[in-house]
Design a protein around this motif. Structure first.
Motif, PDB file in Angstrom:
ATOM      1  N   VAL A   1       0.840  -1.196   0.000  1.00 26.75           N
ATOM      2  CA  VAL A   1       0.000   0.000   0.000  1.00 26.75           C
ATOM      3  C   VAL A   1       0.874   1.245   0.000  1.00 26.75           C
ATOM      4  O   VAL A   1       1.781   1.374   0.833  1.00 26.75           O
ATOM      5  CB  VAL A   1      -0.933   0.023   1.229  1.00 26.75           C
ATOM      6  N   ARG A   2       0.616   2.126  -0.924  1.00 22.97           N
ATOM      7  CA  ARG A   2       1.282   3.429  -0.915  1.00 22.97           C
ATOM      8  C   ARG A   2       0.367   4.414  -0.190  1.00 22.97           C
ATOM      9  O   ARG A   2      -0.796   4.570  -0.552  1.00 22.97           O
ATOM     10  CB  ARG A   2       1.550   3.929  -2.331  1.00 22.97           C
ATOM     11  N   MET A   3       0.892   5.085   0.814  1.00 24.38           N
ATOM     12  CA  MET A   3       0.085   6.010   1.617  1.00 24.38           C
ATOM     13  C   MET A   3       0.580   7.430   1.415  1.00 24.38           C
ATOM     14  O   MET A   3       1.780   7.689   1.436  1.00 24.38           O
ATOM     15  CB  MET A   3       0.142   5.640   3.097  1.00 24.38           C
ATOM     16  N   ARG A   4      -0.356   8.326   1.193  1.00 25.56           N
ATOM     17  CA  ARG A   4      -0.008   9.749   1.101  1.00 25.56           C
ATOM     18  C   ARG A   4      -1.136  10.566   1.702  1.00 25.56           C
ATOM     19  O   ARG A   4      -2.232  10.062   1.970  1.00 25.56           O
ATOM     20  CB  ARG A   4       0.291  10.133  -0.340  1.00 25.56           C
ATOM     21  N   PHE A   5      -0.870  11.837   1.903  1.00 27.01           N
ATOM     22  CA  PHE A   5      -1.815  12.722   2.586  1.00 27.01           C
ATOM     23  C   PHE A   5      -2.060  13.969   1.751  1.00 27.01           C
ATOM     24  O   PHE A   5      -1.162  14.460   1.057  1.00 27.01           O
ATOM     25  CB  PHE A   5      -1.274  13.122   3.961  1.00 27.01           C
TER      26      PHE A   5
ATOM     27  N   ALA B   1       5.771  14.679  10.938  1.00 25.26           N
ATOM     28  CA  ALA B   1       6.950  13.839  10.701  1.00 25.26           C
ATOM     29  C   ALA B   1       6.541  12.402  10.397  1.00 25.26           C
ATOM     30  O   ALA B   1       7.118  11.752   9.515  1.00 25.26           O
ATOM     31  CB  ALA B   1       7.874  13.887  11.918  1.00 25.26           C
ATOM     32  N   LEU B   2       5.550  11.895  11.109  1.00 27.79           N
ATOM     33  CA  LEU B   2       5.065  10.537  10.859  1.00 27.79           C
ATOM     34  C   LEU B   2       4.461  10.434   9.459  1.00 27.79           C
ATOM     35  O   LEU B   2       4.680   9.440   8.756  1.00 27.79           O
ATOM     36  CB  LEU B   2       4.018  10.149  11.909  1.00 27.79           C
ATOM     37  N   MET B   3       3.717  11.449   9.060  1.00 29.95           N
ATOM     38  CA  MET B   3       3.112  11.463   7.738  1.00 29.95           C
ATOM     39  C   MET B   3       4.182  11.432   6.655  1.00 29.95           C
ATOM     40  O   MET B   3       4.119  10.637   5.709  1.00 29.95           O
ATOM     41  CB  MET B   3       2.223  12.701   7.585  1.00 29.95           C
ATOM     42  N   ALA B   4       5.183  12.291   6.792  1.00 28.95           N
ATOM     43  CA  ALA B   4       6.263  12.337   5.796  1.00 28.95           C
ATOM     44  C   ALA B   4       7.025  11.027   5.770  1.00 28.95           C
ATOM     45  O   ALA B   4       7.427  10.543   4.696  1.00 28.95           O
ATOM     46  CB  ALA B   4       7.204  13.501   6.102  1.00 28.95           C
ATOM     47  N   GLY B   5       7.209  10.418   6.935  1.00 27.29           N
ATOM     48  CA  GLY B   5       7.958   9.178   7.007  1.00 27.29           C
ATOM     49  C   GLY B   5       7.270   8.019   6.306  1.00 27.29           C
ATOM     50  O   GLY B   5       7.907   7.272   5.554  1.00 27.29           O
ATOM     51  N   ILE B   6       5.972   7.864   6.531  1.00 25.09           N
ATOM     52  CA  ILE B   6       5.280   6.741   5.904  1.00 25.09           C
ATOM     53  C   ILE B   6       5.086   6.994   4.406  1.00 25.09           C
ATOM     54  O   ILE B   6       5.077   6.055   3.609  1.00 25.09           O
ATOM     55  CB  ILE B   6       3.933   6.443   6.600  1.00 25.09           C
TER      56      ILE B   6
ATOM     57  N   ASN C   1       5.280   1.505  -3.496  1.00 26.59           N
ATOM     58  CA  ASN C   1       4.234   0.483  -3.504  1.00 26.59           C
ATOM     59  C   ASN C   1       3.154   0.795  -4.537  1.00 26.59           C
ATOM     60  O   ASN C   1       2.840   1.967  -4.792  1.00 26.59           O
ATOM     61  CB  ASN C   1       3.601   0.352  -2.122  1.00 26.59           C
ATOM     62  N   THR C   2       2.557  -0.250  -5.107  1.00 22.97           N
ATOM     63  CA  THR C   2       1.591  -0.042  -6.187  1.00 22.97           C
ATOM     64  C   THR C   2       0.310  -0.861  -6.051  1.00 22.97           C
ATOM     65  O   THR C   2      -0.597  -0.724  -6.859  1.00 22.97           O
ATOM     66  CB  THR C   2       2.226  -0.387  -7.552  1.00 22.97           C
ATOM     67  N   ARG C   3       0.223  -1.740  -5.065  1.00 22.09           N
ATOM     68  CA  ARG C   3      -0.968  -2.607  -4.973  1.00 22.09           C
ATOM     69  C   ARG C   3      -2.222  -1.781  -4.689  1.00 22.09           C
ATOM     70  O   ARG C   3      -3.286  -2.034  -5.238  1.00 22.09           O
ATOM     71  CB  ARG C   3      -0.779  -3.665  -3.886  1.00 22.09           C
ATOM     72  N   LEU C   4      -2.101  -0.801  -3.805  1.00 20.34           N
ATOM     73  CA  LEU C   4      -3.202   0.119  -3.513  1.00 20.34           C
ATOM     74  C   LEU C   4      -2.618   1.475  -3.184  1.00 20.34           C
ATOM     75  O   LEU C   4      -1.652   1.577  -2.429  1.00 20.34           O
ATOM     76  CB  LEU C   4      -4.050  -0.373  -2.337  1.00 20.34           C
ATOM     77  N   ASN C   5      -3.190   2.519  -3.753  1.00 18.85           N
ATOM     78  CA  ASN C   5      -2.808   3.893  -3.435  1.00 18.85           C
ATOM     79  C   ASN C   5      -3.825   4.451  -2.447  1.00 18.85           C
ATOM     80  O   ASN C   5      -4.977   4.697  -2.801  1.00 18.85           O
ATOM     81  CB  ASN C   5      -2.792   4.745  -4.701  1.00 18.85           C
ATOM     82  N   LEU C   6      -3.405   4.620  -1.203  1.00 15.79           N
ATOM     83  CA  LEU C   6      -4.277   5.130  -0.146  1.00 15.79           C
ATOM     84  C   LEU C   6      -3.941   6.590   0.127  1.00 15.79           C
ATOM     85  O   LEU C   6      -2.812   6.912   0.493  1.00 15.79           O
ATOM     86  CB  LEU C   6      -4.096   4.304   1.132  1.00 15.79           C
ATOM     87  N   THR C   7      -4.927   7.456  -0.059  1.00 15.08           N
ATOM     88  CA  THR C   7      -4.754   8.880   0.227  1.00 15.08           C
ATOM     89  C   THR C   7      -5.665   9.256   1.386  1.00 15.08           C
ATOM     90  O   THR C   7      -6.860   8.946   1.369  1.00 15.08           O
ATOM     91  CB  THR C   7      -5.106   9.734  -0.998  1.00 15.08           C
ATOM     92  N   VAL C   8      -5.095   9.910   2.390  1.00 13.00           N
ATOM     93  CA  VAL C   8      -5.855  10.328   3.568  1.00 13.00           C
ATOM     94  C   VAL C   8      -5.909  11.847   3.595  1.00 13.00           C
ATOM     95  O   VAL C   8      -4.874  12.516   3.550  1.00 13.00           O
ATOM     96  CB  VAL C   8      -5.210   9.792   4.863  1.00 13.00           C
ATOM     97  N   ALA C   9      -7.113  12.391   3.641  1.00  9.42           N
ATOM     98  CA  ALA C   9      -7.308  13.843   3.678  1.00  9.42           C
ATOM     99  C   ALA C   9      -7.386  14.298   5.133  1.00  9.42           C
ATOM    100  O   ALA C   9      -8.326  13.963   5.849  1.00  9.42           O
ATOM    101  CB  ALA C   9      -8.590  14.219   2.935  1.00  9.42           C
ATOM    102  N   ILE C  10      -6.374  15.035   5.582  1.00  9.76           N
ATOM    103  CA  ILE C  10      -6.314  15.564   6.950  1.00  9.76           C
ATOM    104  C   ILE C  10      -6.117  17.073   6.884  1.00  9.76           C
ATOM    105  O   ILE C  10      -5.224  17.559   6.196  1.00  9.76           O
ATOM    106  CB  ILE C  10      -5.157  14.922   7.746  1.00  9.76           C
ATOM    107  N   ASN C  11      -6.932  17.798   7.639  1.00  6.87           N
ATOM    108  CA  ASN C  11      -6.990  19.259   7.529  1.00  6.87           C
ATOM    109  C   ASN C  11      -7.183  19.647   6.069  1.00  6.87           C
ATOM    110  O   ASN C  11      -6.507  20.531   5.540  1.00  6.87           O
ATOM    111  CB  ASN C  11      -5.736  19.925   8.103  1.00  6.87           C
ATOM    112  N   TYR C  12      -8.128  18.960   5.439  1.00  7.72           N
ATOM    113  CA  TYR C  12      -8.411  19.176   4.022  1.00  7.72           C
ATOM    114  C   TYR C  12      -9.750  19.867   3.836  1.00  7.72           C
ATOM    115  O   TYR C  12     -10.740  19.535   4.487  1.00  7.72           O
ATOM    116  CB  TYR C  12      -8.437  17.837   3.271  1.00  7.72           C
TER     117      TYR C  12
END
Length: 241
Positions: free
Chosen positions: A102-106, A119-124, A131-142
């Motif tokens: 899983v690729r995770m981004r924010f 820092a945790l967000m940038a690190g993960i 990773n390419t199996r799933l692209n997971l995007t999390v909207a925080i303060n969005y």
């Protein structure tokens, strides 16, 4: 290599990108006589389950609305509790997400968030970038309007510096938080509310919408699969005939 889209029963192609407004955590908890934060913790567990199931359902991109620019209006206790849940989710799930491809981004403005969370967000993001199996995007303060304003400023700077002469829609899209992500094909909102709540307004111009009465902590992979089946029956013409 990108994961090819699976086929739903009947031969229909599932949506490549699903975006979810995860609503109803607080109401789920209070209906049971529990503090609202219990609902948010249960909601985070539900995210884990949906993330695991998405690739098998043919979904390659998943975007979830975790915290909006308007959510700062909530009580200090709830906001601090949510930020703690976000930190714990990243800390506890980092190994599993990386192992499962899983690729995770924010997306969203980060400057108001706690430095440790940033820092945790940038690190993960860095750890799972390949990773390419799933692209997971999390909207925080969005917030969609906030994103469009920030993108407009960024585009104006590029024009002023001579990087862009005659801006196109593609140039504007490259200035959004979601640059490089396909637009959502399907937007789901749980809990019975029928508002879009400032979520991906530019990107969702041609998305299909599904509103369900189910509260987010009760939203199971079976609920998602049923919605994907209904999506497969829709005729998407994108302004054509």
């Amino acid at each position: 290599m990108a994961v090819e889209a699976a086929t739903q029963p009947g031969g229909a192609t599932p949506p490549r990108h699903v975006a979810i407004i995860m609503d109803g955590n607080g109401r789920w908890a209070t209906s049971k006589g529990w503090p609202r934060l219990v609902g948010h913790r249960r909601g985070a567990e539900r995210v884990k389950q949906i993330v695991r199931e998405c690739p098998d359902l043919g979904v390659n991109w998943l975007t979830v609305y975790a915290f909006s620019t308007e959510n700062w209006k909530r009580s200090t206790e709830e906001v601090l509790g949510l930020m703690k849940i976000f930190r714990r989710y990243i800390e506890r799930e980092a190994d599993g997400l990386a192992a499962e491809g899983v690729r995770m981004r924010f997306i969203g403005g980060r400057e108001r968030l706690d430095p440790k969370l940033q820092a945790l967000m940038a690190g993960i993001e860095a750890r799972t970038a390949g990773n390419t199996r799933l692209n997971l995007t999390v909207a925080i303060n969005y917030g969609g309007r906030d994103e469009i304003l920030r993108a407009t400023k960024k585009l104006a700077q590029k024009i002023a510096s001579g990087q862009i002469d005659e801006p196109t829609q593609a140039d504007f899209a490259d200035c959004l938080d979601t640059a490089g992500c396909p637009d959502p094909d399907l937007v789901i909102r749980t809990s019975g509310e029928t508002r879009t709540s400032n979520f991906l307004p530019y990107q969702s111009a041609y998305a299909e919408y599904e509103f369900t009465e189910t509260l987010w902590p009760d939203f199971s992979p079976d609920h998602l699969a049923a919605i994907l089946d209904r999506f497969g029956l829709r005729d998407r013409r994108f302004g054509g005939v």
